[in-house]
Enzyme design. Structure first.
Site, PDB file in Angstrom:
ATOM      1  N   ASP A   1       0.833  -1.203   0.000  1.00 27.50           N
ATOM      2  CA  ASP A   1       0.000   0.000   0.000  1.00 27.50           C
ATOM      3  C   ASP A   1       0.865   1.248   0.000  1.00 27.50           C
ATOM      4  O   ASP A   1       1.615   1.486   0.951  1.00 27.50           O
ATOM      5  CB  ASP A   1      -0.915  -0.006   1.228  1.00 27.50           C
ATOM      6  CG  ASP A   1      -1.911   1.152   1.233  1.00 27.50           C
ATOM      7  OD1 ASP A   1      -2.140   1.745   0.159  1.00 27.50           O
ATOM      8  OD2 ASP A   1      -2.463   1.446   2.307  1.00 27.50           O
TER       9      ASP A   1
ATOM     10  N   ASP B   1      -2.044   6.185  -6.285  1.00 27.02           N
ATOM     11  CA  ASP B   1      -2.381   5.320  -5.167  1.00 27.02           C
ATOM     12  C   ASP B   1      -2.561   3.874  -5.631  1.00 27.02           C
ATOM     13  O   ASP B   1      -3.366   3.604  -6.526  1.00 27.02           O
ATOM     14  CB  ASP B   1      -3.658   5.813  -4.480  1.00 27.02           C
ATOM     15  CG  ASP B   1      -3.954   5.053  -3.195  1.00 27.02           C
ATOM     16  OD1 ASP B   1      -2.995   4.617  -2.532  1.00 27.02           O
ATOM     17  OD2 ASP B   1      -5.141   4.903  -2.844  1.00 27.02           O
TER      18      ASP B   1
END
Length: 456
Positions: free
Chosen positions: A145, A340
């Site tokens: 992440d 992202d």
């Protein structure tokens, strides 16, 4: 935005005058998308080997046949979009100043790397890697992440943990495990609001995510194995209590820009550049590379926020559909955007999305329209089709970087894989669907984000 220092001004001039106007993936007006490619295959496809990099590990979709997890059931599109909206909204609130942090206008070309208190929804994370922790190394499968800094795995004893594919990491069985004591003031202090006091004189951490899930335990260090490479004294959370998790992964690897992330901790060994390639479908594989080579990429300046330093930003300037540039006011992109790995669908300013949707529908007149699917409102009826012809979509970033998306990065299900923000003032997010098949470079030291087509 504060005045730009002379050095940054020179960098901006360099990018505007010397950048390559490259077309990643060609400049065709239309692309052919096989609808079979949207379905998950039962056979795992081996990843391509990246051109360079000091430490590379395979990267898999957690629901695909390459995943080491035993349960691979894919969530429904509706559920995935619902979770995705939670994550995107949470990130945008962080940048809007609604929680007392910096606003979206604070995203600028800089190199701040200080701790963050940002946690996002884990249920949207789709990609994982396998690492080893401890001496001897214990295999752990963790999600990656770019929106997180603190890495963690579930540890024994665990009073409240979710089931996982691999055995729990047992700190008592590792000869190199070290829990940070509360006397390690600097290490404990850098956790900031993710610090959780002391227990038995050991430094505690807590991370609460946007969907309400949380992990807490002892902040520790141990040896980390990344493929054939070893990272000594890697700092991570040894999780003893969790809530809200329902997957089989063993933990999370934070790739954000804060001091606790894997990228920041290994900068002295591998340098300050990393990259990944997200595969086009769940049945294929990609890779994560630390110490990535920085040549051969189409690049745009990296933007950073001093208030939310976890994320890596880029300035989107316009969009091309079918090879034609859309008429979008420059002011529509003034809020900036972040890259992202955990957000699925790209969020665009309302004005930009409206222009994209209209142009895309104009190029799809041969297919009947279909009802919206959650946040996706530009949908089509592909019944009876084995493949469809869709207009090409290119994202044009500052510095002349033109990124022509793969066909699998344009359509999700039967809908255009973009969503519009409620206005032009909210932060844009470049989601992982649009990043598919590209090696995405985060050259933190060089202040650039790069793209290399067809890497996986």
């Amino acid at each position: 935005m504060a005045s730009v220092p002379k050095l940054l001004l020179l960098l901006l001039l360099f990018w505007s005058c010397h950048s390559l106007v490259a077309h990643v993936g060609g400049d065709r007006s239309y692309r052919v998308l096989s609808l079979d490619s949207l379905k998950s295959d039962a056979v795992c496809s081996e990843p391509k080997v990246p051109l360079s990099g000091a430490a590379t590990v395979p990267l898999h979709h957690r629901h695909g046949p390459c995943s080491p997890l035993t349960t691979k059931k894919m969530p429904t599109l509706e559920e995935m979009l619902r979770r995705d909206q939670l994550r995107a909204a949470y990130i945008q609130r962080k940048f809007s100043g609604g929680d007392g942090k910096g606003g979206a206008g604070d995203v600028q070309q800089s190199d701040a790397t200080v701790p963050t208190t940002l946690g996002t929804s884990l249920n949207t994370l789709e990609y994982l890697i396998t690492v080893g922790i401890g001496s001897p190394a214990v295999t752990q499968t963790v999600l990656i992440d770019t929106g997180s800094d603190v890495s963690w795995v579930q540890c024994k004893p665990c009073s409240q943990c979710h089931s996982q594919a691999n055995p729990l990491f047992d700190p008592s069985s590792s000869s190199t495990y070290y829990p940070f004591s509360c006397s390690s003031a600097a290490t404990c202090a850098q956790l900031g609001q993710e610090g959780n006091g002391c227990s038995s004189s050991q430094c505690q951490y807590i991370v609460t995510y946007g969907d309400g899930s949380s992990t807490t335990g002892t902040y520790s260090s141990d040896t980390l194995a990344l493929g054939s490479n070893t990272v000594r004294n890697f700092q991570f959370g040894c999780s003893h209590v969790e809530s809200g998790f329902d997957d089989q992964t063993d933990g999370l690897m934070g790739l954000g820009g804060g001091a606790q992330s894997l990228v920041s901790q290994t900068a002295g060994t591998f340098g300050r550049a990393f990259s990944y390639c997200l595969p086009p479908t769940p049945s294929s594989s990609g890779f994560l590379t630390l110490g990535a080579g920085t040549s051969g990429f189409v690049k745009t300046p990296m933007l950073r926020s001093s208030q939310v330093p976890t994320f890596y930003g880029a300035r989107l300037q316009t969009i091309r559909v079918g090879g034609r540039q859309l008429i979008i006011p420059t002011s529509a992109f003034s809020a900036g955007a972040i890259m992202d790995s955990g957000t699925v669908i790209t969020r665009l300013p309302r004005t930009a999305y409206s222009a994209l949707s209209s142009a895309f529908k104009a190029g799809m007149k041969q297919y009947p329209r279909a009802p919206p699917s959650g946040i996706l409102d530009t949908c089509f009826d592909f019944s009876g089709q084995s493949s469809v012809t869709i207009p090409s979509v290119a994202l044009v970033f500052s510095g002349g970087a033109v990124v022509n998306l793969d066909a699998n990065g344009i359509i999700l299900g039967s809908c255009l894989a973009f969503a519009g923000n409620s206005d032009d003032g909210s932060l844009g997010i470049i989601g992982n669907v649009q990043q598919r098949t590209f090696e995405v470079l985060y050259d933190v030291g060089g202040g650039a984000v790069g793209f290399r087509a067809g890497a996986c």
